[in-house]
Design a protein around this motif. Structure first.
Motif, short mmCIF file in Angstrom:
data_model
loop_
_atom_site.label_atom_id
_atom_site.label_comp_id
_atom_site.label_asym_id
_atom_site.label_seq_id
_atom_site.Cartn_x
_atom_site.Cartn_y
_atom_site.Cartn_z
N ASP A 156 0.82 -1.21 0.00
CA ASP A 156 0.00 0.00 0.00
C ASP A 156 0.86 1.27 0.00
N VAL A 157 1.51 1.51 -1.11
CA VAL A 157 2.24 2.76 -1.28
C VAL A 157 1.57 3.55 -2.40
N SER A 158 1.91 4.79 -2.47
CA SER A 158 1.32 5.58 -3.55
C SER A 158 2.14 5.33 -4.82
N PRO A 159 1.51 5.40 -5.97
CA PRO A 159 2.20 4.97 -7.19
C PRO A 159 3.33 5.89 -7.62
N SER A 160 3.32 7.13 -7.20
CA SER A 160 4.34 8.02 -7.73
C SER A 160 5.15 8.63 -6.62
N GLY A 161 6.42 8.60 -6.82
CA GLY A 161 7.47 9.28 -6.04
C GLY A 161 7.23 9.61 -4.59
N ALA A 162 6.65 8.75 -3.81
CA ALA A 162 6.46 9.09 -2.42
C ALA A 162 7.21 8.10 -1.55
N ALA A 163 8.44 7.80 -1.91
CA ALA A 163 9.27 6.92 -1.09
C ALA A 163 10.70 7.42 -1.19
N SER A 164 11.50 7.14 -0.17
CA SER A 164 12.87 7.63 -0.19
C SER A 164 13.74 6.75 0.69
N PHE A 165 14.99 6.55 0.25
CA PHE A 165 15.93 5.76 1.02
C PHE A 165 16.60 6.63 2.06
N GLY A 166 16.76 6.10 3.25
CA GLY A 166 17.41 6.85 4.32
C GLY A 166 18.91 6.64 4.32
N ARG A 167 19.49 7.08 5.40
CA ARG A 167 20.95 7.08 5.55
C ARG A 167 21.52 5.70 5.23
N LYS A 168 22.45 5.64 4.33
CA LYS A 168 23.16 4.43 3.91
C LYS A 168 22.19 3.32 3.51
N GLY A 169 21.05 3.68 3.07
CA GLY A 169 20.10 2.68 2.59
C GLY A 169 19.60 1.76 3.69
N GLU A 170 19.66 2.22 4.95
CA GLU A 170 19.26 1.34 6.06
C GLU A 170 17.76 1.18 6.15
#
Lengths: 828, 528
Positions: A156-170
């Motif tokens: 259940d995520v939104s289909p467009s650009g609403a996710a992001s990787f945090g520090r060092k990909g943790e």
């Protein structure tokens, strides 16, 4: 869609370039953006398109840099594939087939060989739920690889650009609705944070975007009400904290941290780029008036460039000192196209309204926006729900000296504001200058307007819903200071009926105005000459025939009729029952194009008014109604002898479909020519390629070759036996140096001279001769150094009168050869 | 990025008369000097001699004024009854005048007593003039006769009794000593030649003739009578050339401007009209306080002297070029802000490093405030008293801009009594102006919405609201009346328009008659 092999309906560029976040390459030289079904590579300095990466078969929905190779990018598309490209050469390296339509793609440096894509939750494509899955890209040498190793990360995520990787990909943070979800890869656990809907004071707490700090544990989220929240301590479920930043008055569309995390960039509908200082949050820099609402922000990996995508199909490249450096502007289309498609007679550019309050001039041949003309000349307030002035009509006169525009603003509860503006072409500035503004030219909306094509008189006719048509004349007030301006010359009407369309005959001697079911024909002295009618059905469009068919007047009516009147006899020549939605006359030939809508599809008929048989017809051109169409004259006439393709010889037909796609017809010969020209333009260089560069670049290369003979000098005859002999034989067994030299020289000269003569271009002969003389001087010096006991010398040459012809030739060859290498040998 | 676009102040077309070279020329006179005479000023005549004194005939006196004097230089009072038609001889030495007592007197300009007295008329003499040879005098009288007199002998030479009514005007030819023209209340103009017994030419003006004027070329004759001014071509045997009807009362006096390019006519309707003599269109118009009886122009149009029925003599002097320049200079001497000009014409040397400075565009104060979204302040700035009074279009443009931004209501709200009354004052002054009505009506509605709760708390505001209401009601009435008139006009036009059958093609059904609706009110034009 292809009915004839020769004539194809093709999409014409100008796709959206603001659909997804653009990507700036590591060296900040290129900018990549998704543009319809292809990925475009722009030069960030010159704004030119360098490559068009084609291969996807559906909308490209995301681009990311390959974290392991800075010359490669991944792109994903709704066709279910992820493709890996080399953008410097524009080559497709690999295709990974996922099998589901992909809506976004994310990568992280710390997750090698894995891409994260957003795909629909269920397998059925109509599903509204999306999930983020990790795809392990198989290492295989094949061009096409199936990647079936999917593992769900977030549901259940939104289909467009609403996710992001945090520090060092943790961890990865994703937002949807009122929920922020953080997934930790280490312990494979996700934390969710909820906000209240918060309806008091109109605050809307819904999340819109998210960005993670690259160095610290901090997540920035944007909200509907314009707030930005900075979340910290989110690895605990309860003790998380957040602070709020508020500047935007509309929703925050996008957020981005700079690579070092010192600044946070945000943008929204205000079209102001806000740069927040991460440590001092009350300090911020602004870059206002960027044009349209900001939809995406991207930052180059070294932080030197930002770029913002705007709702008006534009990408602005901004230096990190918050200064605009370049603008890449695409064709603005969509719901907002209200003017007809028109062709500027001077630049042959397609003209339609684009940015709010502007007319855009789009070069069809180069597929590039030439410029925007500000029509409304008012500060655009970026706010939702405001009634703004919009350009609704535009018309050029036949020579392109005058442009007429109509702008209107409808406001709830108050009267309509209409301005008619007339623009004169200014030779000096090469653009249109405002000449006359007529406020409220009519009491109601203007339906159509056209310029008189007659060369003697500059006249504009506007028709309006208020039941009148007005003729505007250019009046020269040379006695007053103001110069020429426009004024109303005649107001006409017919039985208080509402006019629907107007058209001038090709020579400007007749004006036809359709009033409901009646066509009135007027003379230039405003005498009603005749009325024509073919009830039932109101007249929808009118069109005079051209050239040899100028005695015909064609009209389409709402009740599925296409009528042709003969103006000499004032009688109906023919009529057919066909529902014509659009009728367009080719200005350069007798041809008429009629778009008919039938059962959800559009058909095209091209015909001459005088002939009963259509020249060309194509069924099922596109789905839906054709909105607008225009004939654009070609630069060069095509020589097509195919009968049904001849109508495309002089001009090309462009049309806008219901989905606002700009399409055109292209023939085989034309495609061949285009292909040839694109090959001609193909240059290995990465910088923007323009014809100018081609010219100049070639010249410069030549110059470089001329001024830098070192390049040739370096080619030493490495492999020759003489050198080997000289270098590898122990010194003590060698004969004396003077003896060796002459032998060595001779052997070398003769052996390579034949080859060199072939290589040397004729034009460089002069140059090399000069060098020869230098070389010879050096040679002489060298010989003196060596003791002057050479086997042959100038004195001997002169002294020996009987030289054979072969010897002479050989000598000349020797003379021509480049001896400069010798000095370098001697230096060693 | 794109810079802030300032608020567009629409340029409204100038209403009223257009500025033409003529208006500039005729407007270039100072405010009139007014002198009260004893009775109606019936005649003014300029001396052709250098200082250009002029003789003003009013009641029983003739005053001679210097060009810039307000007191008479000389006065002739030896009249038993009302004097008429004081005229200078072309050398400026002698002056002749008629009188109601039928005696014609000839004065030396420097003397006081009449040099000659011509007796012979039986009724009042309204017309006197010198012939071009300076030895004869022409007189015209209410006894229907006109006579020529010899000055040296003071004897009557000839008498013509052809007119059948009072002779009230006449003029002599400046080129031929024998020719003169008289106009009479019997509607005729007669041209006489002293060498012939009878009149040589007769023209019918069809109104009692009040004034005649010969062109310097003497090919054309202008006559005024009734409301008409008529021009006659003498060379074509008195053929009427044009008939002008621009006055709505009797035209009393005619005059030519010094270069002969403009014709002036004065009338009892208190107007002086100036015509172009090539196309006989009115190019300018002067208004006076009372009915005008006499009019004269000084040589070179240096002054315009007008005599009126109420005995007021009005003198307008031309502005001297210095004064004019002063006016222009004053306007130019008002720099709004000074620019620091040091080093402005410095030419950069070869190895100078050029640092280009962005050109700073100057924004008006309200624009600066609008740029910062300070809407209330912007409205305050736009409502500053000088701007409000002198340039209401700016105030209205700012209001319109605020309305476009959807913030006009916010900007109008929250004002105190003084502020509100200022605003209402502006509305009262401008709401009925057709240029501003669309914007101001919206603003008025908003104000009424916002402040309806506080109505009755301030007497000032209440009074203004009542005034506003009255104003709007009156305007509605006007509009209604105008619409009625428009309807009447439409009917009139429709009946007067010729009906024309339009050829209808046989195949298509006839569609009735065609008529183009003509004469819809023109839209507002605005030149950019």
């Amino acid at each position: 869609m292809v009915a004839h092999a020769e004539i194809r309906v093709v999409h014409l560029g100008g796709s959206k370039i603001n659909f997804r976040e653009p990507v700036i390459t590591n060296d900040s030289r290129f900018l990549l953006c998704a543009s319809g079904e292809s990925v475009k590579v722009y030069s960030s300095s010159s704004e030119e398109c360098v490559h068009d990466l084609q291969g996807h078969t559906d909308l490209v929905s995301g681009i990311v840099r390959n974290p392991s190779n800075h010359l490669q990018v991944y792109s994903c598309s709704a066709d279910g594939t992820v493709r890996l490209w080399d953008f410097t050469d524009g080559i497709l390296i690999k295709t990974f087939i996922i099998g589901y339509p992909i809506y976004s793609i994310y990568v992280s440096e710390n997750h090698g060989g894995v891409v994260f894509v957003v795909v629909p939750m269920a397998n059925d494509k109509s599903s509204e739920l999306f999930q983020l899955v990790a795809v392990h890209l198989p290492l295989s040498g094949d061009q096409e690889v199936e990647a079936r190793e999917l593992s769900a990360v977030l549901c259940d995520v939104s289909p467009s650009g609403a996710a992001s990787f945090g520090r060092k990909g943790e961890y990865i943070a994703a937002v949807k609705g009122l929920q922020l979800e953080v997934f930790f890869f280490k312990n494979q656990k996700s934390h969710r944070f909820f906000l209240k809907p918060g309806n008091k004071k109109g605050a809307k707490n819904a999340f819109t975007c998210v960005s993670c700090h690259p160095k610290e544990d901090c997540i920035a989220t944007g909200h509907e009400d314009g707030k930005i929240r900075l979340w910290r301590n989110f690895n605990q479920k309860k003790e998380y904290t957040y602070s709020t930043l508020h500047w935007h008055h509309g929703a925050v569309n996008t957020l981005q941290f700079t690579p070092e995390g010192t600044n946070l960039l945000s943008g929204g509908i205000e079209s102001v780029l806000v740069q927040w200082h991460y440590t001092q949050e009350n300090q911020k820099d602004f870059l206002p008036r960027l044009g349209g609402a900001i939809t995406h922000i991207a930052v180059s990996p070294d932080g030197s460039l930002f770029c913002t995508s705007h709702s008006d199909n534009k990408i602005t490249i901004i230096q990190s000192c918050v200064k605009v450096s370049a603008i890449i502007q695409g064709l603005v289309k969509g719901e907002g196209v209200r003017t007809d498609l028109t062709i500027d007679p001077r630049s042959k550019a397609l003209v339609l309204n684009g940015k709010p309050g502007h007319l855009q001039f789009y070069s069809l041949h180069r597929d590039k926006l030439l410029y925007n003309l500000d029509i409304v000349q008012q500060e655009y307030i970026h706010e939702e729900g405001l009634d703004q002035f919009e350009v609704v009509k535009a018309a050029f006169d036949t020579r392109g000296d005058w442009l007429a525009t109509v702008e209107e603003r409808t406001q709830k509860g108050s009267e309509l504001e209409i301005n008619l503006k007339l623009w004169a072409y200014d030779e000096q500035t090469q653009s249109f200058m405002l000449n006359t503004t007529v406020t409220a030219p009519h009491e109601d909306q203007i339906i159509a307007m056209c310029f008189s094509p007659s060369p003697e008189i500059t006249m504009l006719v506007t028709i309006s819903f208020d039941g009148h048509f007005k003729a505007w004349l250019l009046a020269d007030h040379s006695d007053t200071k103001e110069g020429a301006s426009w004024s109303c010359d005649f107001v006409g009407g017919y039985h208080h009926l509402k006019p629907g369309c107007c058209c001038f005959s090709a020579d400007g001697s007749l004006l036809a105005v359709g009033f409901q079911e009646v066509v009135t024909v007027w003379s230039p002295s405003w005498e009603l000459l005749t009325t024509l009618s073919q009830p039932p059905g109101a007249i929808r469009e009118l069109c005079f025939g051209r050239l040899s068919c100028s005695k015909y007047l064609l009209g389409t009516s709402t009740k599925n009729q296409l009528c042709c009147w003969n103006l000499l006899t004032c009688s109906l020549e023919w009529s057919t029952p066909v529902d014509v939605s659009l009728l367009q006359a080719d200005p350069l030939s007798e041809n008429m194009a009629a778009f008919c809508s039938q059962s959800g599809c559009s058909d095209l008929f091209v015909f001459k008014p005088g002939e009963p048989r259509p020249l060309y017809s194509q069924k099922a051109l596109c789905t839906g109604k054709v909105q607008r169409a225009v004939f654009a004259p070609r630069d060069q006439m095509l020589e097509s002898c195919e009968e049904h393709a001849q109508w495309l010889n002089r001009s090309q037909l462009y049309f806008l479909t219901q989905h606002m796609d700009l399409m055109t017809f292209s023939t085989k010969t034309e495609e061949d020519r285009l292909l040839a020209s694109s090959k001609l333009l193909m240059v290995d260089d990465s910088v923007a390629v323009t014809p100018f560069y081609l010219l100049l670049g070639k010249h410069r290369q030549q110059q470089e070759a001329l001024t830098n003979p070192m390049a040739e000098r370096i080619q030493l005859p490495q492999g020759s036996i003489a050198i080997k002999e000289l270098l590898y034989t122990p010194a003590h067994v060698l004969p004396s140096a003077s003896f060796l030299c002459s032998m060595f020289v001779r052997s070398l000269l003769i052996s390579s001279s034949s080859a060199s003569e072939e290589k040397e271009p004729v034009e460089e002969e002069m140059e090399s001769e000069e060098e020869d003389s230098e070389g010879e001087a050096e040679l002489r010096d060298a010989r003196q150094d060596l003791g002057g006991s050479a086997a042959w010398g100038p004195g001997e040459e002169l002294g020996a009168p009987a030289l054979t012809k072969a010897q002479e030739r050989e000598l000349r060859r020797v003379k021509h050869f480049d001896h400069s290498w010798l000095s370098s040998v001697l230096e060693c | 990025m794109a810079s802030f676009k300032s608020t567009k102040i629409p340029i409204y077309p100038k209403l009223g008369e257009k500025v033409t070279p003529d208006t500039l020329y005729w407007k270039n006179y100072k405010a009139p000097v007014q002198i009260k005479e004893f009775g109606a000023v019936t005649s003014i005549d300029f001396s052709s001699l250098a200082p250009h004194n002029y003789a003003v005939t009013a009641s029983t006196r003739i005053h001679i004024y210097g060009p810039f004097s307000t007191e008479p230089v000389k006065t002739f009072t030896r009249f038993k009854d009302t004097a008429y038609s004081g005229k200078f001889r072309s050398d400026g030495q002698l002056l002749v005048a008629g009188c109601e007592d039928s005696v014609v007197r000839l004065f030396d300009v420097s003397g006081k007593v009449a040099l000659r007295v011509f007796k012979g008329h039986t009724k009042g003499v309204h017309v006197t003039d010198f012939t071009s040879d300076c030895y004869h005098i022409l007189t015209g009288s209410d006894d229907y006769t006109c006579r020529l007199w010899d000055i040296p002998n003071s004897t009557e030479l000839t008498s013509y009794k052809e007119h059948t009514d009072y002779i009230r005007c006449g003029t002599t030819s400046k080129l031929n000593r024998d020719i003169f023209i008289t106009g009479s209340y019997d509607h005729t103009l007669r041209v006489f030649d002293a060498r012939v017994e009878k009149s040589v030419m007769t023209m019918d003006h069809s109104q009692p003739v009040e004034s005649v004027l010969l062109y310097p070329s003497e090919g054309l004759l202008v006559s005024a009578g009734g409301r008409y001014v008529k021009v006659w071509d003498l060379l074509k045997g008195g053929q009427p050339l044009v008939s002008l009807k621009n006055h709505h009362k009797t035209v009393t006096c005619l005059s030519l401007s010094s270069n002969g390019q403009r014709l002036l006519s004065a009338s009892l309707d208190r107007h002086v009209k100036i015509y172009n003599t090539t196309n006989y269109k009115v190019v300018h118009n002067f208004d006076y306080a009372a009915s005008i009886l006499s009019l004269a122009l000084a040589p070179d149009d240096e002054s315009i002297v007008v005599g009126m029925t109420n005995g007021v003599l009005s003198i307008k002097h031309r502005k001297s070029p210095e004064e004019k320049r002063e006016m222009v200079g004053k306007q130019r001497m008002q720099p709004v802000y000074r620019i620091f000009v040091k080093g402005r014409n410095y030419v950069p040397k070869k190895d100078d490093f050029l640092v280009s400075k962005p050109v700073k565009s100057h924004l008006a104060k309200y624009d600066k405030q609008l740029k910062k979204f300070n809407i209330s302040k912007a409205l305050d700035t736009a409502l500053e008293s000088w701007r409000r009074n002198r340039k209401p279009e700016i105030t209205v443009a700012v209001m319109k801009e605020l309305d476009r931004r959807g913030t006009l209501k916010n900007a109008l709200a929250g004002r105190d009594e003084q502020n509100l009354s200022q605003l209402l004052n502006f509305l009262i002054g401008n709401v009925v102006d057709p240029r501003f009505t669309p914007v101001l009506v919206t603003a008025t509605e908003m104000i009424l919405d916002i402040y309806q709760a506080v109505v009755g708390q301030s007497s000032v505001v209440d009074r203004q609201l009542v005034r506003l209401q009255e104003l709007v009601e009156r305007e509605v009435d006007y509009q209604q009346d105008l619409l009625e008139v428009l309807g009447m006009l439409d009917t009139l036009f429709a009946t007067s328009l010729p009906r024309k059958e339009v050829p209808c093609p046989g195949s298509s059904r006839p569609n009735g008659l065609a008529e183009g609706s003509l004469g819809a009110p023109g839209p507002q034009l605005q030149a950019a």
